[in-house]
Design a protein around this motif. Sequence first.
Motif, PDB file in Angstrom:
ATOM      1  N   ILE A 147      29.293 102.721 -30.579  1.00 23.92           N
ATOM      2  CA  ILE A 147      29.098 103.161 -29.184  1.00 23.92           C
ATOM      3  C   ILE A 147      28.441 104.538 -29.207  1.00 23.92           C
ATOM      4  O   ILE A 147      28.917 105.441 -29.909  1.00 23.92           O
ATOM      5  CB  ILE A 147      30.454 103.223 -28.427  1.00 23.92           C
ATOM      6  N   VAL A 148      27.363 104.677 -28.472  1.00 26.84           N
ATOM      7  CA  VAL A 148      26.641 105.952 -28.425  1.00 26.84           C
ATOM      8  C   VAL A 148      26.635 106.455 -26.988  1.00 26.84           C
ATOM      9  O   VAL A 148      26.061 105.820 -26.101  1.00 26.84           O
ATOM     10  CB  VAL A 148      25.195 105.786 -28.953  1.00 26.84           C
ATOM     11  N   ARG A 149      27.312 107.595 -26.790  1.00 21.84           N
ATOM     12  CA  ARG A 149      27.321 108.184 -25.435  1.00 21.84           C
ATOM     13  C   ARG A 149      26.178 109.187 -25.321  1.00 21.84           C
ATOM     14  O   ARG A 149      26.027 110.061 -26.175  1.00 21.84           O
ATOM     15  CB  ARG A 149      28.629 108.942 -25.185  1.00 21.84           C
ATOM     16  N   THR A 150      25.402 109.040 -24.258  1.00 19.43           N
ATOM     17  CA  THR A 150      24.331 109.992 -24.021  1.00 19.43           C
ATOM     18  C   THR A 150      24.397 110.484 -22.574  1.00 19.43           C
ATOM     19  O   THR A 150      25.368 110.188 -21.866  1.00 19.43           O
ATOM     20  CB  THR A 150      22.960 109.382 -24.418  1.00 19.43           C
ATOM     21  N   ALA A 151      23.384 111.238 -22.124  1.00 19.56           N
ATOM     22  CA  ALA A 151      23.508 111.879 -20.810  1.00 19.56           C
ATOM     23  C   ALA A 151      22.154 112.258 -20.223  1.00 19.56           C
ATOM     24  O   ALA A 151      21.194 112.490 -20.962  1.00 19.56           O
ATOM     25  CB  ALA A 151      24.338 113.160 -20.958  1.00 19.56           C
ATOM     26  N   TRP A 152      22.063 112.324 -18.936  1.00 20.53           N
ATOM     27  CA  TRP A 152      20.957 112.933 -18.173  1.00 20.53           C
ATOM     28  C   TRP A 152      19.588 112.559 -18.762  1.00 20.53           C
ATOM     29  O   TRP A 152      18.760 113.429 -19.087  1.00 20.53           O
ATOM     30  CB  TRP A 152      21.101 114.455 -18.180  1.00 20.53           C
ATOM     31  N   VAL A 153      19.333 111.275 -18.855  1.00 20.60           N
ATOM     32  CA  VAL A 153      18.156 110.804 -19.607  1.00 20.60           C
ATOM     33  C   VAL A 153      16.866 110.878 -18.773  1.00 20.60           C
ATOM     34  O   VAL A 153      16.860 110.501 -17.600  1.00 20.60           O
ATOM     35  CB  VAL A 153      18.386 109.344 -20.074  1.00 20.60           C
ATOM     36  N   PHE A 154      15.812 111.374 -19.412  1.00 23.78           N
ATOM     37  CA  PHE A 154      14.471 111.287 -18.817  1.00 23.78           C
ATOM     38  C   PHE A 154      13.552 110.597 -19.818  1.00 23.78           C
ATOM     39  O   PHE A 154      13.814 110.588 -21.016  1.00 23.78           O
ATOM     40  CB  PHE A 154      13.927 112.674 -18.424  1.00 23.78           C
ATOM     41  N   GLY A 155      12.486 109.985 -19.280  1.00 24.68           N
ATOM     42  CA  GLY A 155      11.615 109.238 -20.186  1.00 24.68           C
ATOM     43  C   GLY A 155      10.347 108.825 -19.497  1.00 24.68           C
ATOM     44  O   GLY A 155       9.820 109.563 -18.654  1.00 24.68           O
ATOM     45  N   HIS A 156       9.887 107.630 -19.810  1.00 29.31           N
ATOM     46  CA  HIS A 156       8.556 107.235 -19.320  1.00 29.31           C
ATOM     47  C   HIS A 156       8.543 105.970 -18.473  1.00 29.31           C
ATOM     48  O   HIS A 156       7.528 105.625 -17.919  1.00 29.31           O
ATOM     49  CB  HIS A 156       7.599 107.055 -20.500  1.00 29.31           C
TER      50      HIS A 156
END
Length: 292
Positions: A147-156
Amino acid sequence: MTNTNPILILGAQGLIGSALMEVLADKNPIGLDMPECDVTRPDQVNETFKRFQGGVVINATGYTNVDGCESARDEAEKLNSEAPGMLARAAREHGALLVHLSTDFIFDGTLDRPYREDDSPNPLSVYGRTKLAGEEAVRSEAGDWLIVRTAWVFGHQGHDFIRTMIKLAQDRKDLRVVNDQTGCPTYSLDISQGLTKLIEADARGTFHLVNSGQTTWFNLARCALDMAGFEEVPIKPVTTQEFARPAVRPFCSVLDITKYRKLTGDTPRSWDKALKAALEREGYMEKTNQTV
Ligand SMILES: NC(=O)c1ccc[n+]([C@@H]2O[C@H](COP(=O)([O-])OP(=O)(O)OC[C@H]3O[C@@H](n4cnc5c(N)ncnc54)[C@H](OP(=O)(O)O)[C@@H]3O)[C@@H](O)[C@H]2O)c1
């Protein structure tokens, strides 16, 4: 992960899924979305996993509209809580590794230091609660999971905060952004690279993975607009109280990535360097009238 392990990305057209498709391109991943594989449908999930026996399945699906979840609890539960459990079961039955994405919004944001993986969750919103239930469902299947927790993602691809801010700046809309919520803005390509490193390092369990550093939504918006050539567009910093939203957000959900750094030896670049790279790629580093 070897070149012979089949890799399946579910939610391949989303913000993170599309970045994963790009970063893993040399490993020929298969990307599926609806209607090819609706992760809420057991028949489609089982059929799909049969084809990916012994492979790596990355679940990048989710009901990700944080405010929308408040009025669509059943749908959010299906996609964020039940589907991950079903995927974990299918992964166990078909000998696959399930890589599942989760969020900083499982925390309440009241801790006075960055959150570590084993800190107690206390979600404040339907989104956070359903994502936490999804994590628990994955763990309870006791298969092979990460499980990978990430946050506040921006991209394309798709919707993100940066794109929204630039669009509003182009339209010269009145911009108000909260300045009392702090988190870790993270670039979809950097998550995808980090996630690849975790898989290659045979990581199992729960990991936090975000770009280095922390900031507020206001500062993130200000930096993005300055970098993109909209320095003259004003943004008014406001408090959470002044900017009422249906979902309650954590005040400070900074994630500690020490566990990731120790295992992989990698330190993700700072969020502002990542933001610059993302804007450069989109052609926003010079003043432009390009539409988003
Ligand atoms: N974005 C963030 O800031 C953030 C932060 C932390 C964690 N996460 C987690 O990371 C994961 C991916 O987030 P994201 O921002 O990339 O999401 P996203 O842009 O909303 O993409 C989700 C993808 O899943 C697809 N999908 C929706 N329902 C599905 C279903 N029933 N079966 C199969 N596919 C379905 C969507 O297709 P349609 O577009 O056709 O619906 C879309 O391609 C989520 O689990 C999210 O909770 C995201």
